[in-house]
Design an enzyme around this catalytic site. Structure first.
Site, PDB file in Angstrom:
ATOM      1  CD  GLU A 494       2.480  -4.443   3.459  1.00 40.68           C
ATOM      2  OE1 GLU A 494       3.194  -4.046   2.774  1.00 40.68           O
ATOM      3  OE2 GLU A 494       1.448  -4.358   3.589  1.00 40.68           O
ATOM      4  CD  GLU A 639       5.042   4.964   2.376  1.00 46.34           C
ATOM      5  OE1 GLU A 639       4.428   3.745   2.525  1.00 46.34           O
ATOM      6  OE2 GLU A 639       4.965   5.607   1.295  1.00 46.34           O
TER       7      GLU A 639
END
Length: 750
Positions: A494, A639
Site C-alpha cells: 500500500e 499491529e
C-alpha cells in the site's frame, strides 16, 4: 510473566500501594501490562487489571458481539459495542475493590480510543490503594481469566478476592463472572452487579430495568437499528438492598449485602445473557432465557461445559518442543483466533476480532489470507462458517460489480454489515485494491481442497468461484501485444497508493482464480466459460529477465515497499515458478521491505524460506514476525512495532501459518496431502495435532532426521513427500525425511 503451567499466561504486576512513590504513580508500575480479553466466538470481553468491570486505560475495555454494526446513509458502517457486562464489585462500606485500580487520564497525551493502541508521550497517572499479592492469569485451555488479590480498604480491613471470568464456549449467548471473597474481618460486605452503559459504543436508545432476580439493558445500533439485549442474574448469599435502572449510559445496578465472618469464603456469581436482532425477533427474551438457564445450571456446570467445549477445539494443537516462550506465543495466537470465530456463526473476524472496534470491525483480506488458513488446517467446521459471511453477501458483491460497470462478483476491500463497500471515501484502496476478490476465491478453493465436500462446492463454492472468474475475465483487457492486462489497481504493497498497471500479485491471483473456476466446473460437470482459460493463459505477470525477478507492477523501480507482495506468489498462491525465481524474488524484495512493516511480511518470508529448505533463515524470520509485535503479559499482537490495532488477529494468524504450512510444508491437493518438513536447529521438534483433510484426522510430528505422519481417523491417507506418494493405513503411520538446518537455499536475504 510468572512461572507455572505452560498453558497459563500470568502476571504479578499491579499498581503499587501508596507510599511507593506518592499518590501519582506512573504506568511503569504496571510494567508492560496490556489487558487481555476472552471470548467464545459470539461474544467477548476485554478484562482490566481489576478482573472485572470497565476501564479506559491502558487499552479501553470493550465488549463485543458478532454482527453488531451501525448503518448510516452516505457513511461506512462501524462496529457497535455492548455495555460492560462483567462488573461485579466488592465493598466494605469504606471503599470498593475496583476503586483501587482507578486511573486518571493521560498526562500530555491522547487517550487511546477504539481498538488502536498507541503509546502516549507522557505516562498514565495511576493511583493504587491497598493492593497486594496480586496475580492475573489467562488459562488458554478454557478462556478463563482469574484475578486474585489481597485488598486493604480505606478503613484498613483486609479482604482476599478472587475473580473467575469467562465467555461460555458451550453456550454462545452466556458469559459468567464469579467472585470469591474471604474477609479477615467481621461486618457487612456488599457486592454490586452492574451493566455499565459507559462502555457501549455507537448504540442508541439505551434502556435499563430491574426485575425480580435480574437487571437488563436494551439498546439498538445506531443507524442500522439492530436491537441488542443484555441480562444479568446474580446468585450468592445475602439480601438485595439497592437496585436502580440508570438513565442514559448510567449503569443498571443491583447491590447485595451480606453479614460476614472473618476467615469464611463467600461466593457470588453473575450469569449474563446476550442476544441481538441477528439471533431472533425478541433479543431480550433470548438473553433472559440464556442468563436464567445458566444460573439454573450453576457455575460449576458452566465451567465444566466450557472446559469440554474448549477441549474439543484444542484437539487441534501445535506443540513446539525446545522453546517454552515460543510455545506460549503459538498457543496464545491460536487461542485469540478461536475467541473470535465459532462453528455455525456466519460472521467473519475483522483484524482485531471481537477484542475491539479496531478498523471499524470491518472484514478485509486479513481474514481469508492471514486468519482463515490457520483455522482451516485444524478447524474446518469453523472455517466453513467463516466463509458463510461471503456467501451471504454474494448478491451485494454482484451489485457492486454491476455498479462499477463490471461483470460477475466483486467483493469490497472493507466489508461490514451488508457487504457493500465500507472503505472510507478518503482512502483509495476501496476503489483500487481489487485483489480482494481473488483472495476470497483462494480461500473458497482451499476449503474445497481440504474438505472435499462436493455438495458445499455446488451450493456455496461454485457461485463464488464462477462469479470471481467472470469478474476477472471482464476486468482484464487485451493489449496490442496480444496479452491480457489488468490496469489501474493497487497491489498489497500500500505504499504504492495510486493505481498501477499489471500488478504481479493481482494478475497472478486473478489467473489462479480463473483456473479455480475451470477446475470447479470440471468437478461439478458444469460448463466453464472458454474466456476463463483464454484470459488466464494471456495474463501478463511482469518479470524482469535481466534481474530474474518479478516486477511488483509495470514501472516499478525498486522503491521501498510496505509489506510482502511479490513474494506471496510463492505462498500462498503457489504460482508455477522455479525455486531459482522464488529465491531471487526473496533476495530482491526482502531488503526493499520497510523494517517497520506488519508482522505478516516476515511470516510469509519464513514460510517461503522453509519451503526452500533454509531452516536457519526461516527461523530468523519467525522471530522477527513475533518478538517486536507481541505484548506482555498475555502475548497479544499489536499491529505494528509501535502500536496500531490491538489485539491484532491478522498477525496472530500469519504467525501460526509458519508452523502449519511453513515448517511442515503442508499443501492441500484434491487427491493427496503434500509435506516438505524442515526443522530449525533452534527447536527440538514441532508436532501438529489434529490436522484434518477430507474426513481424516492426522498428526504430523517433525523431528530431526525424520517426520512421522500418524493417521488417527478416517480412510487411508495419501501423502506426497520428497517426490514420492505413499499411503498411510487407517490407524497407521509412516516416516518421511525431515530436511535439516544445514540444507540452505543458497543464500539468506537481508
Amino acid at each position: 510473566m510468572t512461572a507455572g503451567d505452560e498453558w497459563v499466561l500470568a502476571t504479578a504486576d499491579h499498581p503499587p500501594p501508596p507510599g511507593a512513590g506518592g499518590e501519582d504513580l506512573h504506568l511503569a508500575a504496571l510494567a508492560g501490562y496490556h489487558p487481555t480479553f476472552t471470548g467464545n466466538g459470539y461474544l467477548a470481553a476485554r478484562v482490566p487489571p481489576a478482573g472485572n468491570g470497565y476501564a479506559t486505560a491502558p487499552v479501553p475495555t470493550q465488549f463485543h458481539v458478532v454482527g453488531l454494526y451501525t448503518a448510516t446513509a452516505g457513511e461506512w458502517s462501524r462496529k457497535a459495542g455492548l455495555p460492560a457486562w462483567t462488573t461485579l464489585d466488592v465493598g466494605d462500606g469504606s471503599g470498593r475493590f475496583n476503586d483501587a485500580f482507578a486511573r486518571a487520564a493521560p498526562e500530555g497525551g491522547e487517550q487511546p480510543v477504539g481498538g488502536d493502541w498507541t503509546p502516549v508521550g507522557a505516562p498514565l497517572a495511576a493511583v493504587a490503594r491497598g493492593i497486594s499479592d496480586y496475580r492475573q492469569a489467562l488459562d488458554l485451555r478454557t478462556g478463563v481469566i482469574t484475578t486474585t488479590a489481597r485488598w486493604t480498604s480505606p478503613a484498613g480491613r483486609v479482604t482476599d478476592v478472587r475473580y473467575d471470568l469467562f465467555a461460555d464456549r458451550s453456550r454462545p449467548h452466556v458469559g459468567s463472572v464469579s467472585v470469591r471473597v474471604t474477609p479477615h474481618w467481621d461486618g457487612r460486605l456488599d457486592v454490586t452487579d452492574a451493566l455499565d452503559g459507559r462502555a457501549a459504543l455507537r448504540v442508541a436508545g439505551i434502556r435499563t430495568g430491574v426485575e425480580q432476580g435480574l437487571i437488563r439493558l436494551t439498546a439498538r445500533a445506531e443507524g442500522s437499528g439492530i436491537p441488542l439485549a443484555v441480562v444479568s442474574v446474580l446468585r450468592g448469599p445475602g439480601t438485595d438492598m439497592y437496585e436502580a435502572a440508570g438513565e442514559g449510559d448510567a449503569p443498571a445496578v443491583r447491590r447485595r449485602v451480606t453479614d460476614v465472618v472473618a476467615g469464611r469464603t463467600y461466593t457470588f456469581t453473575k450469569y449474563v445473557g446476550v442476544a441481538t436482532g441477528h439471533d431472533c425477533d425478541d433479543p431480550l427474551a433470548l438473553a433472559r432465557a440464556a442468563a436464567e438457564e445458566a444460573a439454573a445450571a450453576g457455575h460449576r456446570r458452566l465451567a465444566d461445559d466450557n472446559r469440554r467445549a474448549w477441549q474439543r477445539e484444542w484437539d487441534g494443537d501445535i506443540v513446539v518442543h525446545g522453546d517454552a516462550r515460543l510455545q506460549r506465543q503459538v498457543r496464545a495466537a491460536k487461542f485469540y483466533l478461536l475467541t473470535s470465530a465459532r462453528e455455525d456463526s456466519p460472521w467473519s473476524p475483522s483484524p482485531a476480532g471481537l477484542s475491539s472496534d479496531g478498523y471499524n470491525g470491518h472484514v478485509f483480506w486479513d481474514t481469508e489470507t492471514w486468519i482463515w488458513p490457520s483455522l482451516l488446517a485444524q478447524h474446518p467446521h469453523i472455517a466453513e462458517s467463516v466463509l458463510d459471511y461471503r456467501v451471504n453477501r454474494l448478491d451485494a458483491a454482484r451489485a457492486y460489480a454491476a455498479d462499477q460497470g463490471q461483470r460477475g462478483v466483486r467483493f469490497p476491500w472493507e466489508s461490514g454489515l451488508d457487504g457493500s463497500e465500507d472503505t472510507p471515501a478518503w482512502a483509495p484502496f476501496g476503489r483500487f485494491e481489487q485483489h480482494i476478490s481473488a483472495d476470497v476465491a483462494l480461500a473458497f478453493w482451499q476449503y474445497w481442497l481440504a474438505a472435499g465436500d462436493e455438495r458445499w462446492l455446488r451450493a456455496k463454492g461454485w457461485p463464488v468461484l464462477r462469479g470471481v472468474a467472470d469478474f476477472w475475465a471482464g476486468r482484464a483487457t487485451a493489449g496490442e501485444d496480444g496479452a491480457h492486462h489488468i490496469n489501474g489497481v493497487i497491489p498489497p504493497d500500500e505504499y504504492a497508493d495510486e493505481p498501477h498497471d499489471d500488478s504481479a500479485y493481482t494478475n497472478a491471483a486473478a489467473r489462479a482464480s480463473l483456473r479455480f473456476a475451470v477446475e470447479a466446473a470440471a468437478v461439478l460437470g458444469e460448463p466453464a466459460a472458454p474466456e476463463w482459460t483464454a484470459v488466464a493463459d494471456g495474463l501478463v505477470v511482469p518479470f524482469d529477465e535481466v534481474l530474474g525477478v518479478h516486477r511488483e507492477f509495470t514501472g516499478y523501480e525498486g522503491q521501498l515497499i510496505k509489506q510482502a507482495d511479490v513474494v506471496m506468489l510463492a505462498y500462498p498462491w503457489e504460482n508455477p515458478q522455479s525455486d531459482e525465481v522464488t529465491r531471487a524474488d526473496l533476495a530482491y524484495y526482502v531488503p526493499r521491505t520497510h523494517e517497520d512493516g506488519p508482522s505478516m511480511t516476515d511470516s510469509v518470508h519464513s514460510i517461503v524460506l522453509a519451503r526452500l529448505g533454509d531452516a536457519k533463515a526461516a527461523f530468523e524470520h519467525t522471530r522477527r514476525s513475533v518478538e517486536p509485535f507481541v505484548r506482555p503479559p498475555f502475548d497479544q499482537f499489536a499491529e505494528a512495532r509501535d502500536g496500531g490495532a490491538f489485539t491484532f488477529l491478522t498477525g496472530h494468524g500469519g504467525f501460526l501459518q509458519e508452523f502449519l504450512y511453513g515448517y511442515s510444508g503442508l499443501r492441500w491437493h484434491p487427491d493427496r496431502l503434500e509435506l516438505a518438513p524442515v526443522l530449525p536447529e533452534e527447536l527440538d521438534g514441532i508436532t501438529l495435532r489434529g490436522l484434518r483433510w477430507r474426513g481424516r484426522v492426522l498428526d504430523v510430528d517433525i523431528r530431526r532426521g525424520a517426520t512421522t505422519v500418524l493417521l488417527r481417523e478416517g480412510d487411508p491417507l495419501p501423502v506426497r513427500a520428497d517426490g514420492v506418494t505413499r499411503t498411510v493405513a487407517a490407524g497407521g503411520a509412516i516416516s518421511v525425511v525431515t530436511r535439516g538446518a544445514d540444507r540452505r537455499s543458497g543464500g539468506t536475504p537481508r
